[in-house]
Enzyme design. Structure first.
Site, short mmCIF file in Angstrom:
data_model
loop_
_atom_site.label_atom_id
_atom_site.label_comp_id
_atom_site.label_asym_id
_atom_site.label_seq_id
_atom_site.Cartn_x
_atom_site.Cartn_y
_atom_site.Cartn_z
N HIS A 166 -118.52 77.41 -0.32
CA HIS A 166 -118.13 77.73 1.05
C HIS A 166 -118.02 79.24 1.17
CE1 HIS A 166 -116.17 73.67 2.35
NE2 HIS A 166 -117.25 73.47 1.60
N GLU A 206 -115.68 81.22 2.26
CA GLU A 206 -114.42 81.81 1.77
C GLU A 206 -114.42 81.94 0.25
OE1 GLU A 206 -113.25 79.11 5.32
OE2 GLU A 206 -114.80 79.17 3.77
N CYS A 232 -111.16 74.99 5.59
CA CYS A 232 -110.90 73.61 5.20
C CYS A 232 -109.78 73.60 4.14
CB CYS A 232 -112.16 72.97 4.63
SG CYS A 232 -112.66 73.65 3.04
N CYS A 256 -110.66 75.62 0.96
CA CYS A 256 -110.69 77.07 1.16
C CYS A 256 -109.32 77.67 1.45
CB CYS A 256 -111.69 77.42 2.26
SG CYS A 256 -113.39 77.08 1.74
#
Length: 148
Positions: A54, A56, A84, A87
Site C-alpha cells: 500500500h 503508506e 486502512c 496502514c
C-alpha cells in the site's frame, strides 16, 4: 489544517497518479520531516503481487531508510485516501506525529469512517495522532475506485 498541507497533499496526489498509470488503485502517500519530503509511496500491490504494498507502507519504508530510523516521530504523513487497518497500524507503529488524508473511505477507512483504530491503539501505543481530513475534489481517474 496548516497552510503547507495542500502543497504536500498535491505531491501525494502525484504519487496516486503514478499508481493509476500503472493500473493500480490510485492512492499516494508522502512523508515529511522538517519541511522536506523523506518518503513517497503509491499502491503497487498488482505490480509486486504483494498485499502489503500500500502507498503508506511504501512511503514509511522509504522514510525509515532515508532517516535511518523506524521511529518517524518527527514526521507527518499525507495520504490521498483514509488509511486502512493495516496502514494506520503501520503509521502508529512508526510513531508518526500527524496524519493528513484527502478523503474518507467508507469501505475500509480505519481512522474514522469504517472503524476507528486510532482510538483503540491510543491506549496500546500511548500515541496521540492528530488527524486532518482535507476535503478534496477527486480527479476523474480516482472516482471509479472511490465512489460507490
Amino acid at each position: 489544517m496548516e497552510s503547507y498541507d495542500l502543497g504536500f497533499m498535491k505531491l501525494a496526489l502525484a504519487a496516486a497518479r503514478e499508481a493509476s498509470m500503472r493500473e493500480e488503485v490510485p492512492v499516494g502517500a508522502v512523508i515529511v520531516s522538517a519541511g522536506a519530503v523523506v518518503g513517497t509511496g503509491y499502491n503497487c500491490r498488482e505490480e509486486r503481487q504483494n498485499p502489503l504494498c500500500h502507498a503508506e507502507i511504501m512511503a514509511i519504508q522509504e522514510a525509515s531508510k532515508a532517516l535511518r530510523s523506524w521511529r518517524l516521530d518527527q514526521c507527518d504523513i499525507y495520504v490521498t485516501l483514509e488509511p486502512c487497518v493495516m496502514c494506520i497500524g503501520a503509521v502508529l507503529q512508526a510513531r508518526m506525529r500527524r496524519l493528513v488524508f484527502g478523503c474518507r473511505d467508507p469501505k475500509a477507512g480505519a481512522v474514522e469512517s469504517y472503524t476507528a483504530c486510532v482510538k483503540i491503539s491510543d491506549s496500546i501505543t500511548n500515541c496521540r495522532l492528530p488527524k486532518v481530513c482535507l476535503p478534496m475534489s477527486l480527479p476523474r481517474c480516482f472516482r471509479r475506485f472511490f465512489h460507490a
